[in-house]
Design a protein around this motif. Structure first.
Motif, PDB file in Angstrom:
ATOM      1  N   ARG A 165       0.788   4.117  -2.867  1.00 25.36           N
ATOM      2  CA  ARG A 165       0.474   5.499  -2.505  1.00 25.36           C
ATOM      3  C   ARG A 165       1.555   6.448  -3.034  1.00 25.36           C
ATOM      4  O   ARG A 165       1.251   7.513  -3.579  1.00 25.36           O
ATOM      5  N   ALA A 190       0.830  -1.203   0.000  1.00 26.69           N
ATOM      6  CA  ALA A 190       0.000   0.000   0.000  1.00 26.69           C
ATOM      7  C   ALA A 190       0.867   1.257   0.000  1.00 26.69           C
ATOM      8  O   ALA A 190       0.543   2.248  -0.665  1.00 26.69           O
ATOM      9  N   ALA A 222     -10.488   2.461   2.527  1.00 28.53           N
ATOM     10  CA  ALA A 222      -9.776   1.374   1.866  1.00 28.53           C
ATOM     11  C   ALA A 222      -9.267   0.355   2.880  1.00 28.53           C
ATOM     12  O   ALA A 222      -9.272  -0.855   2.619  1.00 28.53           O
ATOM     13  N   GLY A 223      -8.841   0.845   4.047  1.00 34.10           N
ATOM     14  CA  GLY A 223      -8.377  -0.064   5.086  1.00 34.10           C
ATOM     15  C   GLY A 223      -9.477  -0.996   5.553  1.00 34.10           C
ATOM     16  O   GLY A 223      -9.268  -2.200   5.714  1.00 34.10           O
ATOM     17  N   GLU A 228     -12.566   9.140   4.948  1.00 36.62           N
ATOM     18  CA  GLU A 228     -11.498   9.491   4.019  1.00 36.62           C
ATOM     19  C   GLU A 228     -11.117   8.251   3.212  1.00 36.62           C
ATOM     20  O   GLU A 228     -11.182   7.125   3.730  1.00 36.62           O
ATOM     21  N   ARG A 269      -8.416   6.762   2.354  1.00 32.27           N
ATOM     22  CA  ARG A 269      -7.419   5.859   2.922  1.00 32.27           C
ATOM     23  C   ARG A 269      -8.016   5.009   4.041  1.00 32.27           C
ATOM     24  O   ARG A 269      -7.749   3.802   4.132  1.00 32.27           O
ATOM     25  N   GLU A 270      -8.832   5.648   4.884  1.00 35.71           N
ATOM     26  CA  GLU A 270      -9.450   4.904   5.985  1.00 35.71           C
ATOM     27  C   GLU A 270     -10.465   3.905   5.456  1.00 35.71           C
ATOM     28  O   GLU A 270     -10.531   2.755   5.915  1.00 35.71           O
ATOM     29  N   GLU A 313       1.130   9.607  -5.640  1.00 36.12           N
ATOM     30  CA  GLU A 313       1.511  10.957  -5.228  1.00 36.12           C
ATOM     31  C   GLU A 313       2.694  11.502  -6.023  1.00 36.12           C
ATOM     32  O   GLU A 313       2.717  12.682  -6.406  1.00 36.12           O
TER      33      GLU A 313
END
Length: 243
Positions: A35, A31, A226-227, A221, A223-224, A39
């Motif tokens: 990421r 991950a 997706a977790g 969010e 990212r959260e 970015e």
């Protein structure tokens, strides 16, 4: 102006190819690495020099290849022909034209090439990869007016390589999501998830429960969220000693 049916098909397969090509560069990586790729490379537009092995940036993978073969099999047969599609799956592997692949799909393709019938060649549980789902998008357009047929075809084409019902349910969900998106109407996330839950409920019971859990993560969010999504189902398997 509303898109034509031809434009919807083009948008579906080209959109899949673009997303596939972007992700193929880092498929299977951590991950953190993915990421950093987004970015540092994708957002600044610094991707042209990236390669994956012998493939330059822009190459799509087996995900799009097998969706393309599914659409071509429809054209060839004038409808869904699982035996004809299975021949195409076997050929693209045996002729060395495949670009990247999962183990379960490769095993099934080898069995197909060896003469195993299409409805027996799929890799059995607990192999539950996304090979069935990755190519199911076109089914959502080809059977847009018949939800029962959409679900049946999405499941059947998936069983050619994956016989785990979780894989089948994933294929039905992707086909259903494409169908909903192609209607060109505003999408309410609760209605969206409820429709997909209804489509998949006859395929794999727990999958419906997982879809319903997504509604609680919409406001998080990315990212959260997706977790949470990446851990769905893992806790139960660990409790059963299968993790």
């Amino acid at each position: 102006m509303n898109p034509t049916q031809e434009e919807r098909f083009a948008g579906s397969i080209v959109g899949q190819a673009l997303g596939d090509a972007l992700g193929f560069v880092v498929e299977g990586q951590s991950a953190a690495l993915c990421r950093a790729y987004v970015e540092d490379r994708v957002r600044p537009g610094r991707v042209a020099a990236i390669r994956r092995g012998r493939y330059p940036f822009g190459q799509y993978s087996d995900d799009t290849q097998l969706a393309r073969e599914l659409m071509q099999s429809y054209r060839e047969a004038g409808g869904f022909d699982p035996e004809g599609y299975a021949r195409r799956v076997a050929a693209i592997f045996s002729e060395g034209r495949i670009v990247g692949y999962g183990g379960a799909t490769k095993q099934a393709a080898d069995r197909l090439a060896a003469g195993v019938p299409w409805d027996e060649a799929g890799t059995p549980p607990p192999a539950a990869g996304n090979g069935s789902a990755m190519r199911a998008g076109p089914v959502g357009l080809l059977h847009a007016d018949d939800p029962a047929m959409l679900a049946r075809v999405a499941e059947t084409q998936g069983r050619i390589t994956h016989r785990d019902p979780r894989s089948s349910a994933g294929a039905v969900a992707i086909a259903g999501a494409v169908n909903i998106a192609a209607r060109g109407e505003p999408v309410d996330h609760l209605d969206f998830l409820a429709e997909l839950a209804d489509l998949t409920s006859g395929v794999e019971r727990a999958f419906r429960e997982h879809l319903e859990r997504l509604s609680g993560w919409v406001s998080l969010e990315p990212r959260e969220a997706a977790g949470h999504i990446s851990r769905v189902g893992i806790e139960k398997r660990r409790r059963r000693g299968l993790g």
